[in-house]
Design an enzyme around this catalytic site. Structure first.
Site, PDB file in Angstrom:
ATOM      1  N   GLU A 107      -0.786  -0.122   5.941  1.00  0.00           N
ATOM      2  CA  GLU A 107       0.010   1.096   5.867  1.00  0.00           C
ATOM      3  C   GLU A 107       0.665   1.449   7.194  1.00  0.00           C
ATOM      4  OE1 GLU A 107      -2.717   4.081   4.569  1.00  0.00           O
ATOM      5  OE2 GLU A 107      -3.993   3.909   6.330  1.00  0.00           O
ATOM      6  N   ASP A 110      -0.834   1.224  14.248  1.00  0.00           N
ATOM      7  CA  ASP A 110      -1.138   2.257  15.243  1.00  0.00           C
ATOM      8  C   ASP A 110      -1.423   1.589  16.590  1.00  0.00           C
ATOM      9  OD1 ASP A 110      -2.091   4.370  16.738  1.00  0.00           O
ATOM     10  OD2 ASP A 110      -3.273   5.244  15.143  1.00  0.00           O
TER      11      ASP A 110
END
Length: 209
Positions: A107, A110
């Site tokens: 998703e 980061d």
């Protein structure tokens, strides 16, 4: 974004993935490996846009489980957020990667720690499987990998990906916490907060000249 969080609705995520599929299609992936749990929904949606390049049928989805942020029973406080922990892996199914064009899906990118770990370990598994083949067959069976994330956070990364790995991001976003719809218990409240955040951003931008 009054609480400092970014959000998007299911429909918006679906549209982002569909748009990204146009850039991914020329690479011709024939197998998806979804990093659970955040990569499951994007992988399923992407399969609606991309089909197997040879057969035109649905692309198979394999799953691996990696945890960086979750507090699992076996993890210590020092590990949380710093060390990748396997919760599910392919095992003998690693043989299915040989000779394939594998798209690894998550998703959000980061710190990049989880993605770098996944690629390193999957490449290691492939090399171990290649050793079981006659040497003359190994190069033809070598797996090619690429990465797709719905969002890439514009920030310094804690790890790097190999230079030869194609990388696709649906959107580039600022370094704020992102609340995905599949994490919400009350999806209607999530959508309300998403809309409210967009209105606040619009007001902050002011009238256009």
């Amino acid at each position: 974004m009054s609480d400092g969080h970014l959000r998007a609705t299911y429909n918006e995520i679906h549209a982002i993935i569909g748009k990204a599929s146009e850039r991914i299609a020329p690479w011709k992936p024939d197998l998806f490996v979804a990093i659970g749990g955040g990569g499951f929904f994007p992988a399923r949606v992407l399969r609606s846009f991309l089909k197997h390049p040879a057969t035109g049928k649905n692309i198979s989805i394999q799953a691996i489980g990696l945890s960086l942020y979750e507090e699992l029973p076996e993890t210590t406080s020092e590990q949380i957020g710093r060390e990748v922990v396997r919760t599910q892996w392919l095992g003998p199914e690693s043989r299915a990667l040989l000779g394939r064009r594998v798209l690894i899906i998550d998703e959000v990118d980061d710190s990049r720690t989880t993605l770098a770990y996944a690629i390193k370990e999957l490449q290691h598994d492939v090399e171990e499987q290649l050793k079981l083949l006659p040497e003359a067959e190994r190069e033809a069976k070598r797996t090619k990998f690429a990465v797709f994330v719905v969002h890439n956070k514009k920030k310094a990364k804690a790890a790097e990906l190999p230079a030869d790995i194609p990388y696709y991001a649906g959107e580039e976003i600022e370094d704020h916490w992102f609340d995905y719809p599949w994490e919400a218990r009350d999806i209607y409240e999530h959508d309300r907060l998403t809309l409210e955040g967009k209105k606040l951003q619009g007001n902050a931008a002011g009238p256009s000249s």
